[in-house]
Design an enzyme around this catalytic site. Structure first.
Site, PDB file in Angstrom:
ATOM      1  N   SER A 198      15.250  22.269 -15.887  1.00  9.87           N
ATOM      2  CA  SER A 198      14.035  23.046 -16.142  1.00  9.87           C
ATOM      3  C   SER A 198      14.426  24.347 -16.813  1.00  9.87           C
ATOM      4  CB  SER A 198      13.324  23.317 -14.820  1.00  9.87           C
ATOM      5  OG  SER A 198      12.529  24.464 -14.932  1.00  9.87           O
TER       6      SER A 198
ATOM      7  N   HIS B 104       0.831  -1.216   0.000  1.00  6.46           N
ATOM      8  CA  HIS B 104       0.000   0.000   0.000  1.00  6.46           C
ATOM      9  C   HIS B 104       0.862   1.261   0.000  1.00  6.46           C
ATOM     10  CE1 HIS B 104      -3.388  -2.656   1.206  1.00  6.46           C
ATOM     11  NE2 HIS B 104      -2.434  -3.250   1.922  1.00  6.46           N
TER      12      HIS B 104
END
Ligand code: ARG
Length: 463
Positions: free
Chosen positions: A278, A157
């Site tokens: 970026s 999970h």
């Protein structure tokens, strides 16, 4: 200009039709397969005395000349020729004259010709992808061998569950890719049959030798039914499916690489060579390669669904719908090859941050189950009670702002008479990992055995 099939027509084709109908822009990818298929075919025709040895020689030489022109970029692919098959055949007749060139297509149809070319392409690509998979498997195995004791949290999970080694985690991927390889291998073997000689759909009255052609081209045998031979695209579907499963697996690995490279995880440092920046944020380093591979899963699944849908409910035998079979397969094959190559290289040049992995393993009380198991095994306490006592230890650790793996003898005094120094030992991360020595478990010994299994398999690969 007259079309090869225009004998019964009185009007020329519309330009709209020519553009819409043509596949030359993409099926030129099959030029090598087409030429090799034609060479094997004329050799058979000569052996069977359907054409003369001299005609065979002239056609073969001309086909070799065409091949060289294509390789040199001098061959002109013209949309008016419709597809790679007619394009090469037209050129052949220009070189040797149509009296001889026109004999190449004896006892053959474009239907079995395209089925042959596409199968040859399938076989070649299946092998190429398997080869790149094996490189990736080897890299994962090598990283695993070097990280048998590198502790990290195992998750369920996406929550911390139990401590495992990085080797154990990565070997899980090795075995996924091993199965992917085996699927390619079995698909190759199942489909290693030549459809040439099926002709349009029903075979031929000529005295051909299909087995000879198959042998010339390296096939295991021939397709047993001509109608099936020209209509079958299962092999292409299998390849698209096999590539899809590979991408299910690479997408999971890439998703983890992306997560592991975040500041929250900090488990992996992707080399600058495989990271991007970026345009606005100077500090950024992005895992574009892993994201692209994850993203390309979409087009790969799409190609599978597209061909399944094209083939669905098609009546036998050849239908022009089937011209739609190629682009998706070319795309998936190219996507698989480029993705596997770069993923492998990126992994080779990345480094794992063992410190951060260990630190992460020390949050979430990963060894709580070990303590409960210890109480059951060594102190004969029923599991429910053991679970409860362990809960108390967890609460104590929380109170002290520690992980249970960090508790000292002093910390655990007076909680329960069964919690002694021996119990403390099982709370240690390494001992917890090493305790899982069942076959297939995360202990160093178990993972070494898994590496052995993989290495043995690699040693015996015959593909
Ligand atoms: N370009 C066609 C294809 O890729 C070749 C087969 C054409 N056969 C025919 N009967 N029109 O499917």
């Amino acid at each position: 200009m007259e079309k090869m099939w225009s004998g019964r027509f009185s009007e020329a084709s519309s330009e709209l039709l020519e553009k819409f109908n043509a596949s030359i822009n993409f099926d030129k990818e099959l030029y090598l397969e087409d030429i090799n298929g034609s060479k094997a075919h004329v050799k058979m025709l000569a052996k069977q005395k359907i054409i003369t040895e001299d005609e065979c020689l002239k056609i073969t030489n001309a086909l070799n000349q065409i091949l060289q022109e294509i390789i040199d970029g001098k061959f002109i692919f013209d949309i008016k020729d419709e597809d790679i098959h007619m394009s090469i055949e037209k050129k052949l007749s220009q070189i040797v004259g149509s009296d001889i060139g026109g004999k190449l297509h004896t006892a053959r149809s474009r239907n079995d010709q395209v089925a042959l070319d596409f199968r040859l392409y399938f076989l070649k690509s299946t092998k190429n992808i398997a080869h790149e998979l094996l490189n990736l498997i080897t890299t994962l195995k090598d990283i695993s061998s070097n990280n048998l004791q590198t502790i990290m949290p195992g998750y369920t999970h996406l929550q911390h569950a139990q401590p495992v080694s990085l080797a154990f985690h990565l070997m899980a991927y090795s075995f996924m890719f091993m199965r992917d390889f085996q699927r390619l291998e079995s698909s190759f073997k199942r489909n290693n049959l030549s459809p040439l000689g099926s002709c349009a759909l029903a075979g031929t009255p000529h005295n051909t030798d299909r087995d000879f052609v198959a042998q010339e081209l390296g096939f295991e045998g021939i397709t047993p039914n001509a109608m099936d031979g020209v209509s079958d695209r299962d092999f292409a579907l299998e390849l698209l499916f096999n590539i899809s499963v590979i991408f299910t697996h690479t997408s999971r690995l890439c998703e983890e690489i992306i997560m592991w490279s975040t500041s929250e995880f900090g488990f992996i440092k992707i080399s600058d060579k495989f990271s991007t920046g970026s345009s606005i944020m100077p500090q950024k380093k992005n895992p574009d390669v892993a994201e692209l591979i994850r993203g390309k899963t979409g087009r790969v699944y799409g190609n599978l669904i597209a061909l399944l849908t094209t083939m669905k409910a098609l009546p036998l035998a050849y239908n022009k719908d089937m011209q739609e079979d190629k682009e998706g397969v070319f795309d998936s094959v190219n996507t698989a090859l480029s993705s596997l190559v770069i993923l492998n290289q990126m992994l080779k040049e990345s480094s794992f941050n063992k410190e951060n992995m260990k630190k992460a393993s020390m949050t979430g009380h990963l060894t709580a189950t070990d303590l409960a198991d210890f109480l059951v095994r060594e102190k004969n306490i029923p599991f429910r009670q053991a679970h409860f006592i362990t809960g108390k230890i967890v609460a104590k650790a929380e109170e002290l702002s520690k992980d249970i793996s960090e508790l000292s003898s002093d910390d655990i005094k007076n909680i329960n008479e069964n919690i002694d120094d021996e119990a403390l030992k099982v709370l240690d991360l390494i001992s917890s990992m090493q305790a899982r020595k069942s076959k297939g478990g995360t202990s160093t010994q178990s993972v070494k055995e898994q590496i052995d299994i993989l290495e043995n398999w690699i040693k015996n690969i015959n593909f």
